[in-house]
Write a protein that holds these residues in place. Structure first.
Motif, PDB file in Angstrom:
ATOM      1  N   PRO A   1       0.832  -1.198   0.000  1.00 46.85           N
ATOM      2  CA  PRO A   1       0.000   0.000   0.000  1.00 46.85           C
ATOM      3  C   PRO A   1       0.874   1.259   0.000  1.00 46.85           C
TER       4      PRO A   1
ATOM      5  N   CYS B   1      -7.093  -1.103   9.481  1.00 43.51           N
ATOM      6  CA  CYS B   1      -5.979  -2.016   9.179  1.00 43.51           C
ATOM      7  C   CYS B   1      -6.056  -3.168  10.181  1.00 43.51           C
ATOM      8  N   PRO B   2      -6.312  -4.390   9.701  1.00 45.88           N
ATOM      9  CA  PRO B   2      -6.484  -5.505  10.643  1.00 45.88           C
ATOM     10  C   PRO B   2      -5.300  -5.640  11.586  1.00 45.88           C
ATOM     11  N   ASP B   3      -4.122  -5.420  11.071  1.00 42.76           N
ATOM     12  CA  ASP B   3      -2.926  -5.656  11.864  1.00 42.76           C
ATOM     13  C   ASP B   3      -2.440  -4.420  12.611  1.00 42.76           C
TER      14      ASP B   3
ATOM     15  N   VAL C   1      -1.039  -1.586  11.685  1.00 42.59           N
ATOM     16  CA  VAL C   1       0.319  -1.130  11.379  1.00 42.59           C
ATOM     17  C   VAL C   1       0.342   0.282  10.786  1.00 42.59           C
ATOM     18  N   ILE C   2      -0.819   0.945  10.812  1.00 42.62           N
ATOM     19  CA  ILE C   2      -0.839   2.329  10.326  1.00 42.62           C
ATOM     20  C   ILE C   2      -1.013   3.248  11.525  1.00 42.62           C
TER      21      ILE C   2
ATOM     22  N   ILE D   1       2.656   3.998   7.408  1.00 44.07           N
ATOM     23  CA  ILE D   1       2.568   2.528   7.433  1.00 44.07           C
ATOM     24  C   ILE D   1       3.896   1.941   7.914  1.00 44.07           C
TER      25      ILE D   1
ATOM     26  N   CYS E   1       3.386  -4.600   7.700  1.00 43.41           N
ATOM     27  CA  CYS E   1       2.245  -4.588   6.781  1.00 43.41           C
ATOM     28  C   CYS E   1       2.231  -5.893   5.995  1.00 43.41           C
ATOM     29  N   LYS E   2       1.055  -6.569   5.964  1.00 42.93           N
ATOM     30  CA  LYS E   2       0.951  -7.853   5.254  1.00 42.93           C
ATOM     31  C   LYS E   2       0.457  -7.673   3.817  1.00 42.93           C
ATOM     32  N   GLY E   3       0.123  -6.450   3.464  1.00 43.44           N
ATOM     33  CA  GLY E   3      -0.291  -6.201   2.083  1.00 43.44           C
ATOM     34  C   GLY E   3      -1.699  -6.656   1.758  1.00 43.44           C
ATOM     35  N   CYS E   4      -2.567  -6.707   2.769  1.00 44.41           N
ATOM     36  CA  CYS E   4      -3.919  -7.234   2.531  1.00 44.41           C
ATOM     37  C   CYS E   4      -4.758  -6.307   1.651  1.00 44.41           C
ATOM     38  N   GLY E   5      -4.503  -4.996   1.741  1.00 45.39           N
ATOM     39  CA  GLY E   5      -5.258  -4.061   0.909  1.00 45.39           C
ATOM     40  C   GLY E   5      -6.556  -3.576   1.514  1.00 45.39           C
ATOM     41  N   VAL E   6      -6.837  -3.920   2.758  1.00 45.09           N
ATOM     42  CA  VAL E   6      -8.051  -3.425   3.404  1.00 45.09           C
ATOM     43  C   VAL E   6      -8.013  -1.893   3.459  1.00 45.09           C
ATOM     44  N   CYS E   7      -6.859  -1.331   3.766  1.00 40.89           N
ATOM     45  CA  CYS E   7      -6.754   0.130   3.865  1.00 40.89           C
ATOM     46  C   CYS E   7      -7.144   0.790   2.546  1.00 40.89           C
TER      47      CYS E   7
ATOM     48  N   MET F   1      -2.417   0.036  -4.239  1.00 38.54           N
ATOM     49  CA  MET F   1      -1.640  -1.173  -3.991  1.00 38.54           C
ATOM     50  C   MET F   1      -0.706  -1.367  -5.180  1.00 38.54           C
TER      51      MET F   1
HETATM   52  S1  SF4 Z   1      -2.207  -3.445   3.368  1.00 41.77           S
HETATM   53 FE1  SF4 Z   1      -3.292  -4.365   5.069  1.00 41.77          FE
HETATM   54  S2  SF4 Z   1      -1.710  -4.671   6.602  1.00 41.77           S
HETATM   55 FE2  SF4 Z   1      -0.869  -3.246   5.127  1.00 41.77          FE
HETATM   56  S3  SF4 Z   1      -1.364  -1.269   5.975  1.00 41.77           S
HETATM   57 FE3  SF4 Z   1      -3.016  -1.748   4.561  1.00 41.77          FE
HETATM   58  S4  SF4 Z   1      -4.552  -2.697   5.850  1.00 41.77           S
HETATM   59 FE4  SF4 Z   1      -2.667  -2.692   7.005  1.00 41.77          FE
END
Ligand code: SF4
Ligand SMILES: Cc1ncc(C[n+]2csc(CCOP(=O)(O)OP(=O)(O)O)c2C)c(N)n1
Ligand code: SF4
Ligand code: SF4
Lengths: 700, 86
Positions: B29, B46-48, B50-51, B60, B65-71, B82
């Motif tokens: 992200p 951000c589930p984890d 990290v922001i 970030i 960051c796991k790169g999930c893309g929720v943000c 992304m």
């Molecule tokens: S990609 Fe996922 S883990 Fe990385 S900052 Fe965004 S929400 Fe958080």
């Protein structure tokens, strides 16, 4: 004839079950056994196996249902291991008395004590003295062959005992080898349909077994059972011989490997025997006269068979390798049993008992070379020496760890990217703060704590509760802090839906009914996710899971989900709420109310939080919050609370979105027709109207 | 070896230690601070976790960051894109 296919141990077991034409399957998921019952579910879903399939709420019931099905005259099967084995123990202990033959596969795994996922025999060894037949296989072909042979043996009228088929977790359950799958007709000839005996529990039978005896009969019946198990050896010999004649694969009570003229003898069980055999080959080529016995049937124990080899070959030293410890004896169970074999021998053979591979630790060819080396050097001038040696390895060190001080939460958990439960956990931790203790049953989140060893990503003390006892663990802690004057400490149970709705429901119910001030959080990902997406009591209707697969006969889960909120309302607990990670403010307000209720000691507070799971629901991991939001806005996940009996919808969309906006985001519903979606939508709308009517009302 | 191990293996509550998860990432992200309106939804969602917030906007922690893309999915002004990891 059959056909050769690459199969894992678990899949080979499932094929064994299918070929045995098992009629009732009852099982509960647990790693590493789960794929067995998932494969069987697929067979049933596709119409390849005609069997009743029972989805019970835990192993106590799963094994109970399989036993009862055998009692009722059906050929039945179950599978478990480890914690599930422990939870089902009461049923396991009772099973032999019924003289009802059935087969239980156990993908061996450490019984916690400290938990681990892979194989040792601390689970099945607890049942070695109960009167079951116990068979430990070495490989995948043997898994398939053993199931078929065990039904023949167990159902023989000279035996009529339950049989445990033990395959090492991961080392066999998840490793693959080419397996010959025999033709159904060949198996049918070998294994006739289940015979219904006079003692089958049925109004048409002569009578039935009610497993109660007056005290003076217990000793004679124990003696009789001992004789029956002993007699079973003859049946085992007959059946394995006939199997060899028909299928060309040789099995028996023990397997002898290069024992001719052996000075030294290794005695092993299970998958490690393969590495041990390679070590024997190596040592033999170096001129060391070493051989191996693999104990296949551990119960009945092959005393005579082992003794015969030792006497015949004039063995000078014996090394017994145990994947279990009989704590308090300085030895392992196999070591102890072998000692009893040697007791009557002329001349005393020194015995070294190696304890190896605990918790699934690999035992390599090199390890066995070391053991053989020890055997060749074990001098015992006065005779009769017994030694125990632990084969230990260093764990890999984690590098590059980042430190976080004085925080309730640190990033870096091993939960999936985009995991809804991670988002929920993080916010729960933020709200409950440092003066909390978390009680975890096994689930995805607590598994991530295990993976974090030797640290944690949560900055509060965590307790790992046994699955069905989560409510009870919480209560014990509450009482301890009360007597210690630490009333500000909050006990927070953090359960998945599998715990809250199924296996842990009675413990939760009891804590709720007794007014225990516990904050109970259910994070609901609508299936057993940690074990790989099996149906739970809260899985939505028609959803695909690995135990409700989609085929010609099955089309996902048939039932509607269990309504835990109504169940909690029936308990009249002071605070009940649902929440969603898409509505964080709403969730925080509810958590704070719940905490206040608990702080005031008013009773249990119950918060049920939706936790979308990209892995199990099959949606892109970026959509977690979007899925959670759609669930609320379509009415699939209403946000409500019942505060001291007063019901309220806390988020009240003026019009619900069409359900398909939620359902069509997820692969687990991909097989649904528009008609199917419409059907569910009707149920959801009816529920919504009911909730609107309840809004503002006092329910209790 | 057993001599080096404590009889009771303790997990400390005051200090947490985590292994970075950056290697999980396929997509990364990237925040366009020009577009960002500092609504902090990405920080919340951000589930984890990290922001974090800063004067300039969200930051970030790419170690975790796991790169999930929720943000990126949740950002109301599409300020997060992304991009493929290089
Ligand atoms: S990609 Fe996922 S883990 Fe990385 S900052 Fe965004 S929400 Fe958080
Ligand atoms: C008595 C017992 N049976 C089975 C298991 C195996 N097991 C571990 S986690 C788990 C699934 C957990 O599902 P759920 O509670 O819904 O939490 P999730 O993993 O979905 O987050 C199961 C079945 C166990 N640990 N103990
Ligand atoms: S399986 Fe689902 S609940 Fe479990 S960690 Fe992965 S995303 Fe989270
Ligand atoms: S969600 Fe978008 S607009 Fe809001 S703070 Fe994050 S980057 Fe900025």
């Amino acid at each position: 004839m059959g056909k050769l296919t690459l199969l894992s141990g678990n899949k080979a077991v499932a094929y064994g079950v299918k070929l045995s034409r098992v009629q009732v399957v009852s099982a509960y998921p647990i790693t590493p056994q789960t794929p067995i019952v998932e494969y069987i579910a697929e067979f049933v879903a596709k119409g390849e196996l005609k069997a009743e399939y029972v989805h019970p709420e835990g192993e106590h019931s799963a094994i109970g249902a399989a036993l009862a099905a055998a009692l009722g005259g059906a050929r039945s099967f179950t599978a478990t291991c480890s914690q599930g084995f422990g939870y089902g123990f009461e049923v396991i202990a009772q099973a032999p008395a019924y003289r009802a033959p059935f087969v239980m596969a156990v993908a061996n795994r450490t019984l916690g004590w400290y938990w681990a996922l892979a194989s040792d025999y601390s689970d099945t060894m607890t049942a070695r003295d109960l009167g079951w037949i116990q068979y430990y296989v070495e490989g995948c072909q043997e898994c398939l062959d053993a199931v078929i042979q065990l039904y023949r043996i167990a159902e023989d009228e000279r035996v009529l005992l339950p049989a445990m088929m033990c395959l090492d977790g991961f080392h066999i359950s998840h490793s693959s080898e080419p397996v010959n799958i025999p033709d159904q007709a060949e198996v049918d000839e070998f294994l006739p349909p289940r015979k219904v005996y006079d003692h089958t529990t049925d109004p048409d039978s002569k009578g039935y077994v009610f497993p109660v005896l007056p005290a003076p009969l217990h000793t004679p019946y124990r003696r009789m059972f001992e004789e029956i198990l002993h007699r079973a050896k003859d049946v085992i010999k007959e059946v394995t011989k006939e199997f060899e004649e028909r299928f060309g694969r040789k099995y028996g009570l023990i397997e002898e490997y290069r024992v001719e003229g052996a000075d030294h003898l290794l005695i092993t069980m299970g998958s490690m025997s393969t590495a041990a055999k390679r070590a024997v080959d190596k040592a033999r080529s170096d001129g060391i006269k070493v051989g191996l016995i693999r104990v296949a049937f551990y119960r009945p124990f092959p005393v005579e068979e082992i003794r015969k080899v030792i006497e015949r070959e004039g063995v000078a030293s014996v090394g017994v390798v145990d994947r279990a410890v009989a704590h308090g004896t300085r030895m392992g169970p196999l070591g102890l049993d072998v000692l009893s074999v040697l007791y009557n021998l002329n001349g005393k053979v020194p015995v070294t008992n190696f304890i190896a591979g605990m918790g699934g630790d690999d035992v390599s060819v090199n390890d066995f070379m070391g053991m053989i080396d020890r055997l060749t050097k074990s001098s015992c001038p006065s005779g009769g020496c017994v030694r125990t040696v632990y084969i230990e390895h260093k764990p890999p060190k984690k590098a590059g760890l980042v430190e976080f001080k004085n925080t309730v939460y640190a990033p870096g958990c091993q939960l999936c990217a985009g995991c809804g439960a991670t988002l929920v956990t993080r916010h729960v931790l933020r709200v409950i703060g440092k003066r909390s203790v978390l009680v975890f049953p096994p689930n995805c989140v607590s598994a991530s704590i295990a993976m974090h060893f030797p640290s944690n990503w949560m900055g509060v003390p965590c307790v790992l509760a046994n699955y069905a006892a989560t409510g009870a663990y919480s209560r014990g802690l509450v009482r301890a802090y009360r007597v210690r004057g630490k009333k500000d400490v909050k006990v927070v149970a953090f359960a998945g839906d599998g715990c809250a709705a199924d296996i842990g429901l009675q413990s939760l119910s009891s804590a709720a009914e007794c007014g225990e001030p516990v904050l109970w959080i259910t994070y609901d990902n609508e299936a057993y996710m940690n074990t790989g997406i099996q149906r739970s009591g809260t899985t939505p209707a028609k959803a695909w899971t690995t135990t409700t697969p989609v085929g010609t006969v099955w089309r996902g889960k048939r039932e509607f989900p269990k309504d835990l909120i109504s169940i909690m309302i029936a308990h009249r607990v002071p605070y009940i709420a649902t929440a969603s990670p898409a509505f964080l403010k709403d969730m925080e307000v509810k958590l704070r109310k719940a905490m206040e209720v608990v702080e005031r000691g008013e009773g249990l507070a119950y918060v049920h939080i939706h936790s979308p799971c990209p892995t199990g629901w099959r949606f892109p991991e970026s959509k977690t919050v979007e899925v959670a939001r759609k669930a609320v806005l379509t009415g699939a996940w209403p946000l409500l609370e019942v505060d001291h009996g007063v019901f309220r919808l806390t988020v009240k969309p003026s019009k619900l979105l069409p359900l398909k906006e939620y359902v069509r985001l997820q692969g687990r519903f991909a097989h649904l027709s528009d008609g199917d979606v419409g059907e569910i939508q009707q149920v959801i709308e009816a529920n919504w109207r009911r909730l609107l009517e309840l809004h503002g009302k006092k329910l209790f | 070896m057993s001599d080096e191990l404590p009889e009771i293996p303790l997990i400390r509550v005051d200090t947490l230690r985590s292994e970075p998860t950056a290697s999980w990432r396929v997509l990364k992200p990237v925040i366009d601070l020009e577009k960002c309106r500092k609504c902090w939804l990405c920080v919340d969602f951000c589930p984890d976790g990290v922001i974090s917030k800063s004067e300039e906007g969200p930051v970030i922690d790419y170690r975790f960051c796991k790169g999930c893309g929720v943000c990126a999915n949740e950002c109301p002004v599409k300020a997060i894109s992304m991009v493929r990891e290089v």
